[in-house]
Motif scaffolding. Sequence first.
Motif, PDB file in Angstrom:
ATOM      1  N   GLU A  91      26.428  47.666  44.600  1.00 12.94           N
ATOM      2  CA  GLU A  91      25.700  47.041  43.489  1.00 12.94           C
ATOM      3  C   GLU A  91      25.790  47.909  42.233  1.00 12.94           C
ATOM      4  O   GLU A  91      25.940  47.401  41.121  1.00 12.94           O
ATOM      5  N   VAL A  94      29.249  47.501  40.685  1.00 13.79           N
ATOM      6  CA  VAL A  94      29.362  46.243  39.938  1.00 13.79           C
ATOM      7  C   VAL A  94      28.651  46.366  38.597  1.00 13.79           C
ATOM      8  O   VAL A  94      29.165  45.942  37.554  1.00 13.79           O
ATOM      9  N   GLN A  97      30.517  48.071  36.077  1.00 16.75           N
ATOM     10  CA  GLN A  97      31.735  47.324  35.731  1.00 16.75           C
ATOM     11  C   GLN A  97      32.997  48.099  36.101  1.00 16.75           C
ATOM     12  O   GLN A  97      33.960  48.144  35.330  1.00 16.75           O
ATOM     13  N   THR A 123      40.202  42.757  38.385  1.00 17.75           N
ATOM     14  CA  THR A 123      39.185  43.499  39.132  1.00 17.75           C
ATOM     15  C   THR A 123      39.566  43.430  40.602  1.00 17.75           C
ATOM     16  O   THR A 123      39.865  42.357  41.118  1.00 17.75           O
ATOM     17  N   TYR A 125      38.259  44.407  44.332  1.00 13.66           N
ATOM     18  CA  TYR A 125      37.280  44.900  45.299  1.00 13.66           C
ATOM     19  C   TYR A 125      37.795  44.593  46.695  1.00 13.66           C
ATOM     20  O   TYR A 125      38.329  43.506  46.940  1.00 13.66           O
ATOM     21  N   SER A 181      33.356  39.277  37.764  1.00 15.24           N
ATOM     22  CA  SER A 181      33.092  40.701  37.925  1.00 15.24           C
ATOM     23  C   SER A 181      32.100  40.953  39.058  1.00 15.24           C
ATOM     24  O   SER A 181      32.310  41.828  39.907  1.00 15.24           O
ATOM     25  N   LYS A 182      31.013  40.168  39.083  1.00 16.47           N
ATOM     26  CA  LYS A 182      29.989  40.356  40.112  1.00 16.47           C
ATOM     27  C   LYS A 182      30.528  40.083  41.519  1.00 16.47           C
ATOM     28  O   LYS A 182      30.150  40.758  42.478  1.00 16.47           O
ATOM     29  N   GLY A 184      33.777  40.103  42.378  1.00 18.11           N
ATOM     30  CA  GLY A 184      35.023  40.792  42.679  1.00 18.11           C
ATOM     31  C   GLY A 184      36.179  39.847  42.918  1.00 18.11           C
ATOM     32  O   GLY A 184      37.029  40.079  43.786  1.00 18.11           O
TER      33      GLY A 184
END
Length: 202
Positions: A91, A94, A97, A123, A125, A181-182, A184
């Motif tokens: 978290e 994220v 960023q 991005t 993840y 972004s949140k 991924g």
Amino acid sequence: MITLYLAEDQSMLNSALTQLLELEDDLHVVGSASDGATAWTEIQQLQPQVAILDIEMPALLGLDVADRIKAAGLTTKVIILTTFAQKAYFERAVAAQVAGYLLKDSPSDDLIEAIRKVMQGQTVYAPELVVNMLSANNNPLTERELAVLAEADKGLPTKTIAANLFLSAGTVRNYLSAIFSKLGVHNRLEAIKLAKQNKWLV
């Protein structure tokens, strides 16, 4: 040539990663450190394009360094490389960023590919992190972001979504960027798929 900075407190891994990355024709490690404070000082001086940071290091955590890079407005992109799949760390990553968040047991090719992808604005993840960290009881999206995603699920273009939600097209694009972004992910289809898997969208 992509310039890299590596911060890893395990000296053997630091050395091995440096050698591995230097084998690539388009990658160059300009500096490395075994603690977060040194990393932060040298990143400011060297201005690498990408900083690869371990999380748990002496002096400053990798995420502390990532926060400072963001706050200072540096263009250095951050990839977190860690053994820790902890929810709180993810978290924070994220929120900071970071451009990438990978596990150390991932294949080395994944890191090399991630470096190139983040330089293209993507991005990256680790999929298992997203699946493990995000659940139906931990929806990271706001109500407005969910509304935008629901409209996107209808296959509507940005201008139509904007009109339906009484927003500007630019605001919708900003919401979509925040969603990607949140979660991924890289696009609407991936975001919708993940949201439905977690029952945030029905």
